[in-house]
Scaffold this active site. Structure first.
Site, PDB file in Angstrom:
ATOM      1  N   ARG A 133      62.056 -55.026 -83.112  1.00 53.29           N
ATOM      2  CA  ARG A 133      61.387 -55.540 -84.311  1.00 53.29           C
ATOM      3  C   ARG A 133      59.731 -55.358 -84.067  1.00 53.29           C
ATOM      4  O   ARG A 133      58.940 -54.884 -84.852  1.00 53.29           O
ATOM      5  CB  ARG A 133      61.743 -56.718 -85.197  1.00 53.29           C
ATOM      6  CG  ARG A 133      61.113 -56.561 -86.414  1.00 53.29           C
ATOM      7  CD  ARG A 133      61.193 -57.866 -87.290  1.00 53.29           C
ATOM      8  NE  ARG A 133      62.310 -58.781 -86.760  1.00 53.29           N
ATOM      9  CZ  ARG A 133      62.421 -59.734 -86.284  1.00 53.29           C
ATOM     10  NH1 ARG A 133      61.559 -60.291 -85.915  1.00 53.29           N
ATOM     11  NH2 ARG A 133      63.424 -60.740 -85.990  1.00 53.29           N
ATOM     12  N   ASP A 143      42.374 -46.450 -97.593  1.00 53.46           N
ATOM     13  CA  ASP A 143      43.707 -45.499 -97.516  1.00 53.46           C
ATOM     14  C   ASP A 143      42.950 -44.116 -97.395  1.00 53.46           C
ATOM     15  O   ASP A 143      42.444 -43.271 -97.976  1.00 53.46           O
ATOM     16  CB  ASP A 143      44.040 -45.582 -98.874  1.00 53.46           C
ATOM     17  CG  ASP A 143      45.413 -45.119 -98.991  1.00 53.46           C
ATOM     18  OD1 ASP A 143      45.708 -43.962 -97.882  1.00 53.46           O
ATOM     19  OD2 ASP A 143      46.310 -45.000 -99.652  1.00 53.46           O
ATOM     20  N   LYS A 201      52.914 -38.219 -94.790  1.00 57.88           N
ATOM     21  CA  LYS A 201      52.047 -37.123 -95.648  1.00 57.88           C
ATOM     22  C   LYS A 201      51.426 -36.327 -94.299  1.00 57.88           C
ATOM     23  O   LYS A 201      52.362 -35.806 -93.527  1.00 57.88           O
ATOM     24  CB  LYS A 201      50.826 -37.641 -96.530  1.00 57.88           C
ATOM     25  CG  LYS A 201      51.367 -38.826 -97.410  1.00 57.88           C
ATOM     26  CD  LYS A 201      52.305 -38.263 -98.400  1.00 57.88           C
ATOM     27  CE  LYS A 201      53.012 -39.471 -99.238  1.00 57.88           C
ATOM     28  NZ  LYS A 201      52.184 -40.510 -99.885  1.00 57.88           N
ATOM     29  N   TYR A 229      46.506 -44.730-105.906  1.00 52.20           N
ATOM     30  CA  TYR A 229      47.635 -44.194-105.737  1.00 52.20           C
ATOM     31  C   TYR A 229      48.619 -45.239-106.342  1.00 52.20           C
ATOM     32  O   TYR A 229      48.614 -46.406-106.410  1.00 52.20           O
ATOM     33  CB  TYR A 229      48.051 -44.264-104.143  1.00 52.20           C
ATOM     34  CG  TYR A 229      49.655 -44.014-103.935  1.00 52.20           C
ATOM     35  CD1 TYR A 229      50.093 -42.621-104.029  1.00 52.20           C
ATOM     36  CD2 TYR A 229      50.441 -44.836-103.588  1.00 52.20           C
ATOM     37  CE1 TYR A 229      51.407 -42.431-103.887  1.00 52.20           C
ATOM     38  CE2 TYR A 229      51.886 -44.402-103.288  1.00 52.20           C
ATOM     39  CZ  TYR A 229      52.328 -43.429-103.272  1.00 52.20           C
ATOM     40  OH  TYR A 229      53.435 -43.116-103.182  1.00 52.20           O
TER      41      TYR A 229
HETATM   42  C1  LIG Z   1      52.355 -41.661-100.205  1.00 50.47           C
HETATM   43  C2  LIG Z   1      50.882 -42.466-100.312  1.00 50.47           C
HETATM   44  C3  LIG Z   1      51.032 -44.084-100.165  1.00 50.47           C
HETATM   45  C4  LIG Z   1      52.425 -44.517 -99.720  1.00 50.47           C
HETATM   46  O1  LIG Z   1      53.050 -44.225 -98.859  1.00 50.47           O
HETATM   47  P1  LIG Z   1      54.551 -44.197 -98.482  1.00 50.47           P
HETATM   48  O2  LIG Z   1      54.489 -43.489 -97.142  1.00 50.47           O
HETATM   49  O3  LIG Z   1      55.093 -43.224 -99.581  1.00 50.47           O
HETATM   50  O4  LIG Z   1      55.115 -45.537 -98.656  1.00 50.47           O
HETATM   51  C5  LIG Z   1      49.816 -44.789-100.262  1.00 50.47           C
HETATM   52  N1  LIG Z   1      48.597 -44.083-100.750  1.00 50.47           N
HETATM   53  C6  LIG Z   1      48.624 -42.891-100.652  1.00 50.47           C
HETATM   54  C7  LIG Z   1      47.277 -42.125-101.116  1.00 50.47           C
HETATM   55  C8  LIG Z   1      49.599 -41.881-100.696  1.00 50.47           C
HETATM   56  O5  LIG Z   1      49.607 -40.525-100.838  1.00 50.47           O
END
Ligand SMILES: *Cc1c(COP(=O)(O)O)cnc(C)c1O
Length: 380
Positions: free
Chosen positions: A46, A170, A195, A98
């Site tokens: 973990r 982000d 992504k 988001y």
């Molecule tokens: C997809 C996404 C998230 C969340 O990420 P997950 O891996 O789906 O939990 C946060 N911020 C942005 C800009 C995203 O595209």
């Protein structure tokens, strides 16, 4: 090391026990100790796992930071940052956020007594009116999702530093190839590694990268205590995906440019949101803080109601109708009913997320096939 070398080598040494070039998938939950406490740095998966550790060093290097932490999703990474806060603390964030982040802020952490202010961040000065002694965190996204607005990271960071507020960016949409918020003054860089970092739509993961040791220790404590850490197989997949990040991003940008210009000149298309256009309101800032403009593009269909938009979005053959982004394959998404459905209609429309808006994640297929697909569906 330059970026193209880091994606392949950072954090990765030939495996000491076998010489394996690729970091092995250490599929183990626990580790042998010679006597209590006498171990090789790994006790329980973990908290630490060798495959994840290699990935975390690589992630840190990609954002030019000292520390990287991998989480079981992007939202888990965001959750860990929010757990730095206490009831009564205040957060300033953007109006164009988001959907999942907005949902977590307003429906989970608001109930824990955290106060959120949503500011129009196209002008960073708008932040100042919300700052008081309780402000502990500024959370921004750039480019924003889905209307591709650009926030001036260096300008926001100047404000956050002046008031000693933690700034988290982000950086999912840009990827570390296009933009490094830490170099522009952000304290924490957050990614949904699901992504562009993973890049193949085969894994869900999140990451935080940062420089400050004290903040890292706090976040590691949350990460280990709350336990939203990824397993070795997922860590391996992202480590492997990252090896082609620079090649994929070049192709995403090239295809993105072609698709954006095609849409802009199409008679059925109204608005096109892409920071590479000279008439984009923050094009100059995008040029300054990003290496190129990426493969994320949103557009509205002229005079289309929800029904016509649905017909169009369901007729693509090369683009797949799906949530998510950043994979090698092209995706199309209807934000109002998919990624941003959890945002109230009025708030959504104020942010430009109308029923006739589509978002594209332009993949790395042959651009001619992508343009043909768009041409065909827009003629419907
Ligand atoms: C997809 C996404 C998230 C969340 O990420 P997950 O891996 O789906 O939990 C946060 N911020 C942005 C800009 C995203 O595209």
């Amino acid at each position: 090391m330059k970026f193209a070398t880091k994606v392949i080598h950072a954090g990765q040494e030939p495996d000491p026990s076998t010489g394996a070039i690729m970091t092995p998938i250490y599929q183990t939950s626990t580790y042998w100790q010679k006597s209590p406490g006498d171990h090789q740095g790994f006790e329980y998966s973990r908290g630490t796992n060798p495959t994840r550790k290699a990935l975390e060093s690589c992630l840190a290097a990609l954002e030019n930071r000292r520390y990287g932490l991998a989480f079981s999703s992007g939202m888990a990474a965001t959750d860990a940052v929010m757990k730095l806060l206490k009831p009564g603390d205040e957060v300033i964030t953007g109006t164009d956020l988001y959907g999942g982040t907005y949902r977590m802020f307003t429906r989970i952490f608001a109930d824990y007594g955290i106060v959120f202010h949503f500011a129009d961040l196209s002008d960073p000065q708008n932040i100042k009116q919300y700052i008081n002694e309780k402000t502990k965190l500024i959370w921004i996204e750039t480019p924003t999702n889905p209307t591709m607005q650009i926030v001036d990271i260096a300008a926001v960071s100047a404000i956050s530093k002046e008031h000693q507020i933690i700034l988290t960016v982000d950086n999912t949409f840009a990827s570390p190839y296009l933009q490094n918020p830490g170099d522009l003054g952000a304290d924490i860089v957050m990614h949904s590694a699901t992504k562009y970092l993973g890049g193949h739509s085969d894994v869900v993961m999140g990451a935080l990268m940062l420089d400050d040791e004290e903040l890292y220790k706090k976040l590691w404590f949350i990460y280990n205590s709350c336990g939203a850490t990824p397993g070795p197989m997922d860590s391996f997949l992202v480590l492997r995906g990252i090896k082609t990040l620079h090649l994929r991003m070049k192709a995403h940008c090239e295809n993105g440019r072609k698709v954006a210009h095609f849409l802009k000149s199409h008679p059925e298309v109204d608005k096109v949101y892409w920071p590479g256009f000279e008439d984009h309101p923050n094009h100059e800032i995008a040029k300054k803080q990003m290496k190129d403009f990426g493969g994320m593009i949103s557009f509205t269909i002229k005079g289309a109601d929800a029904e016509k938009t649905f017909r169009i979005v369901s007729s693509f053959k090369v683009f797949s109708l799906a949530e998510s982004l950043g994979g090698v394959e092209s995706l199309v998404n209807h934000p109002a009913t998919m990624t941003h459905a959890s945002i109230p209609k009025e708030t959504r429309e104020k942010a430009g997320i109308t029923d006739n808006l589509l978002r594209l994640s332009v993949g790395v297929e042959d651009a001619d096939d992508l343009l043909d697909d768009l041409k065909r569906v827009l003629d419907i």
